[in-house]
Design an enzyme around this catalytic site. Structure first.
Site, short mmCIF file in Angstrom:
data_model
loop_
_atom_site.label_atom_id
_atom_site.label_comp_id
_atom_site.label_asym_id
_atom_site.label_seq_id
_atom_site.Cartn_x
_atom_site.Cartn_y
_atom_site.Cartn_z
N HIS A 234 -7.59 9.46 -1.54
CA HIS A 234 -6.91 9.34 -0.25
C HIS A 234 -7.71 9.91 0.91
O HIS A 234 -7.69 9.37 2.02
CB HIS A 234 -5.55 10.03 -0.33
N ASP B 224 0.84 -1.19 0.00
CA ASP B 224 0.00 0.00 0.00
C ASP B 224 0.88 1.25 0.00
O ASP B 224 1.77 1.40 0.84
CB ASP B 224 -0.90 -0.02 1.25
N SER C 77 -10.84 6.42 0.75
CA SER C 77 -10.17 6.29 2.05
C SER C 77 -10.63 7.43 2.94
O SER C 77 -10.79 8.57 2.47
CB SER C 77 -8.65 6.34 1.87
N LEU D 160 -3.31 -0.85 15.65
CA LEU D 160 -2.55 -1.17 16.87
C LEU D 160 -2.45 0.01 17.83
O LEU D 160 -1.66 -0.04 18.78
CB LEU D 160 -1.14 -1.66 16.49
N THR E 113 -0.77 -2.60 7.75
CA THR E 113 0.14 -2.41 8.88
C THR E 113 1.56 -2.32 8.36
O THR E 113 1.80 -2.48 7.16
CB THR E 113 -0.02 -3.57 9.90
N THR E 114 2.50 -2.05 9.24
CA THR E 114 3.87 -1.90 8.78
C THR E 114 4.85 -2.17 9.91
O THR E 114 4.48 -2.16 11.09
CB THR E 114 4.11 -0.49 8.21
N TYR F 214 2.56 9.98 0.15
CA TYR F 214 3.66 9.38 0.92
C TYR F 214 5.03 9.67 0.34
O TYR F 214 6.04 9.65 1.06
CB TYR F 214 3.50 7.86 1.02
N SER G 163 9.55 -2.20 10.43
CA SER G 163 10.88 -2.29 9.82
C SER G 163 11.57 -3.61 10.15
O SER G 163 12.63 -3.91 9.59
CB SER G 163 11.75 -1.13 10.30
N ARG H 67 -0.39 3.93 20.92
CA ARG H 67 -0.77 5.30 21.27
C ARG H 67 -1.53 5.39 22.59
O ARG H 67 -1.44 6.40 23.29
CB ARG H 67 -1.63 5.90 20.15
#
Length: 295
Positions: free
Chosen positions: A92, A33, A122, A175, A218-219, A38, A221, A180
């Site tokens: 978006h 995505d 979105s 999440l 989700t993401t 971005y 690293s 948060r």
């Protein structure tokens, strides 16, 4: 559409995500995505070219973010991604729309001319989605929204309306109860379910999202977290009682800012105790020494 996607927005904005996208693909993600806003479409394109996957094995979503006209945006996105067609093209945010009828007609043309297999939106709320469906010749395939237990109640009607009209709801930032709003009412039922399933709280939250018929963006690293996300598919489902408990806890709302700040400070203190405690002791000794020298 794959029910879980690797996102390249939020913390990745404007960065080179080539290696992270390649890692996600190698870990097992097939849905990537991105968005005009971005600034990651070019590096997503590099990752796609460098991957060993065939185009038919990939599902690519990008979004028009209002930075250019729609026809220019889709062409630029395709050029940067190195593709002839994306799988899903989204508006978006309704904030970038000046004329929804005109803009949606251009989106319908994008689908009709084969530049995107599907089109969607979105961040549309219930009223905005209802207005769109009054004139749309092609219904949006997806509505991607901020979604987690603390805002489920306010989005419940939107989810039900979308489901009735065959629109997939896709969630981002699911999440947030962990990242948060730690220390809130949702923690207890999530931890209880995690214990029963021998899973992580993260996996329980993602499983809860899937229990609502909602797809996930989700993401991360780290490969370990990506594997953790994908492993949700292999978990037994949450029980009706567990889902209800999370729903009820979420309806109470997230913790207040003071409570959240204290929880985060306590968590960070625990994680960094071997650095922070000696540093605090050193500062205390310096204070005592300076005070003694002034006598």
């Amino acid at each position: 559409m794959p029910v879980i996607a690797f996102g390249t927005g939020s913390k990745w904005k404007g960065q080179d995500v080539t290696d992270y996208v390649i890692q996600a693909l190698e870990t097992g993600f097939s849905h990537i995505d991105t968005a005009q806003w971005y600034g990651t479409e070019d590096s997503v394109g590099r990752a796609l070219r460098d991957s060993a996957l065939d185009r038919s094995e990939l599902y690519i979503t990008t979004k028009w973010s209002g930075r250019t006209s729609i026809p220019v945006a889709i062409r630029n996105s395709l050029d940067q991604l190195g593709l002839k067609q994306v799988d899903l093209y989204l508006i978006h945010n309704p904030a970038v729309v000046t004329d929804i009828v005109k803009d949606w007609r251009q989106f319908e043309k994008i689908k009709e001319t084969g530049l995107s297999k599907s089109i969607g939106v979105s961040n549309f709320d219930l009223v905005q989605l209802q207005e769109l469906l009054k004139f749309a010749r092609i219904k949006p395939a997806v509505n991607q929204i901020l979604f987690h237990p603390y805002n489920y109640e306010e989005n419940k009607e939107l989810l039900e309306y979308s489901a009735r009209h065959g629109i997939i709801t896709e969630a981002y930032s699911s999440l947030q109860p962990i990242t948060r709003y730690p220390g809130g009412p949702v923690d207890k039922p999530v931890q209880a379910a995690a214990k029963r399933l021998n899973a992580t709280p993260t996996q329980v939250l993602l499983s809860w999202v899937r229990s609502k018929g909602v797809a996930i963006v989700t993401t991360s690293s780290t490969k370990e977290h990506l594997e953790e996300y994908l492993a949700v598919a292999d978990l037994p489902p949450l029980t009706a009682e567990e889902i209800a408990a999370i729903d009820e806890a979420g309806a109470k709302g997230p913790p207040g800012i003071v409570s959240t700040t204290f929880t985060v400070m306590k968590r960070n203190l625990h994680r960094n105790r071997y650095i922070l405690v000696p540093a605090l002791l050193f500062q205390l000794l310096c204070f005592v020494y300076i005070a003694a020298m002034r006598r």
